[in-house]
Design a protein around this motif. Sequence first.
Motif, PDB file in Angstrom:
ATOM      1  N   PHE A   1       0.845  -1.197   0.000  1.00 51.29           N
ATOM      2  CA  PHE A   1       0.000   0.000   0.000  1.00 51.29           C
ATOM      3  C   PHE A   1       0.881   1.248   0.000  1.00 51.29           C
ATOM      4  N   GLU A   2       0.324   2.372  -0.434  1.00 48.97           N
ATOM      5  CA  GLU A   2       1.079   3.616  -0.532  1.00 48.97           C
ATOM      6  C   GLU A   2       0.408   4.719   0.272  1.00 48.97           C
ATOM      7  N   VAL A   3       1.184   5.745   0.543  1.00 45.66           N
ATOM      8  CA  VAL A   3       0.709   6.894   1.319  1.00 45.66           C
ATOM      9  C   VAL A   3       0.743   8.140   0.451  1.00 45.66           C
ATOM     10  N   ALA A   4      -0.308   8.952   0.555  1.00 46.69           N
ATOM     11  CA  ALA A   4      -0.375  10.241  -0.122  1.00 46.69           C
ATOM     12  C   ALA A   4      -0.828  11.289   0.888  1.00 46.69           C
TER      13      ALA A   4
ATOM     14  N   PHE B   1     -11.857  11.650   0.482  1.00 48.02           N
ATOM     15  CA  PHE B   1     -10.963  10.526   0.230  1.00 48.02           C
ATOM     16  C   PHE B   1     -11.463   9.217   0.822  1.00 48.02           C
ATOM     17  N   TRP B   2     -12.111   9.239   2.002  1.00 50.50           N
ATOM     18  CA  TRP B   2     -12.599   7.950   2.515  1.00 50.50           C
ATOM     19  C   TRP B   2     -13.742   7.425   1.645  1.00 50.50           C
ATOM     20  N   GLU B   3     -14.388   8.304   0.895  1.00 49.19           N
ATOM     21  CA  GLU B   3     -15.443   7.872  -0.020  1.00 49.19           C
ATOM     22  C   GLU B   3     -14.891   7.340  -1.346  1.00 49.19           C
ATOM     23  N   THR B   4     -13.578   7.449  -1.553  1.00 49.87           N
ATOM     24  CA  THR B   4     -12.963   7.022  -2.809  1.00 49.87           C
ATOM     25  C   THR B   4     -12.618   5.532  -2.751  1.00 49.87           C
TER      26      THR B   4
ATOM     27  N   LEU C   1      -6.331   9.756  -7.351  1.00 50.05           N
ATOM     28  CA  LEU C   1      -6.421  10.545  -6.120  1.00 50.05           C
ATOM     29  C   LEU C   1      -6.121  12.015  -6.403  1.00 50.05           C
ATOM     30  N   LEU C   2      -5.184  12.276  -7.310  1.00 49.05           N
ATOM     31  CA  LEU C   2      -4.904  13.655  -7.699  1.00 49.05           C
ATOM     32  C   LEU C   2      -6.124  14.306  -8.335  1.00 49.05           C
ATOM     33  N   LYS C   3      -6.863  13.555  -9.107  1.00 44.60           N
ATOM     34  CA  LYS C   3      -8.090  14.092  -9.713  1.00 44.60           C
ATOM     35  C   LYS C   3      -9.088  14.501  -8.628  1.00 44.60           C
ATOM     36  N   VAL C   4      -9.239  13.644  -7.605  1.00 40.08           N
ATOM     37  CA  VAL C   4     -10.104  13.994  -6.474  1.00 40.08           C
ATOM     38  C   VAL C   4      -9.599  15.268  -5.815  1.00 40.08           C
ATOM     39  N   PHE C   5      -8.303  15.343  -5.607  1.00 35.88           N
ATOM     40  CA  PHE C   5      -7.699  16.510  -4.970  1.00 35.88           C
ATOM     41  C   PHE C   5      -7.990  17.787  -5.745  1.00 35.88           C
ATOM     42  N   TRP C   6      -7.631  17.819  -7.026  1.00 30.63           N
ATOM     43  CA  TRP C   6      -7.787  19.044  -7.812  1.00 30.63           C
ATOM     44  C   TRP C   6      -9.247  19.471  -7.929  1.00 30.63           C
ATOM     45  N   GLU C   7     -10.137  18.516  -8.105  1.00 29.73           N
ATOM     46  CA  GLU C   7     -11.535  18.864  -8.363  1.00 29.73           C
ATOM     47  C   GLU C   7     -12.324  19.191  -7.105  1.00 29.73           C
TER      48      GLU C   7
END
Length: 219
Positions: A44-47, A61-64, A112-118
């Motif tokens: 697993f990875e961390v962001a 993010f928890w909904e992703t 995840l970046l898409k979630v972040f930017w939008e």
Amino acid sequence: MFGRTPQLPTPEQALKGRSTPEFQVPSRHTVLGNPLVGPYPEGFEVADFAMGCFWGAERKFWETPGVWTTLVGYQGGYTENPAYEEVCAGVTGHTEAVRVVFDPAAVSYEQLLKVFWESHNPTQGFRQGNDVGTQYRSAIYTHSPAQVAGVEASREAYQQVLTGARHGTITTEILPAEGRAFWPAEPYHQQYLDKNPAGYCGIGGTGVSCPIGVAKAEG
């Protein structure tokens, strides 16, 4: 309208903090059921993302799908083991951040970046909407060269569509996570909007979609 522009403290000006935390982080995520702190499952990875008030940001993010756990905290500053009131006073240099632990086989960093930017407006500097302060600045703290490449590609692509939609320049702080400790926030902040469904959420995007499929980072 928003008064004087907030200013980040220098390392010398920042509060010195404390050597040990004054609370214990809850053991389990109230929504996902998984541990909030590591060690995390192998592979697993961390962001780490900051996009305004961390209550609403964490919920995004928890909904992703593919996200294993989330943890809110303070990052990008100087004070050790900061308290919420200190961060809000602008004397620690931190921003409100969300640590996202994800399975890269189920969701990519690019997604995840898409979630972040939008999910926020990354052009507003030290604020998000009516939330004003250095603790509300947009930021990404990277954990690998692949994340750096992904962030740079997505930022460039998103800036192009933002400019086309007559938005300003992205002000997101992009720095390595190494050397910028993530300090977990107080227990009552963790999964706040799950515990308080009618609670405040200041998260709001620009309405401009972020292109994906632009990052070609490997390993």
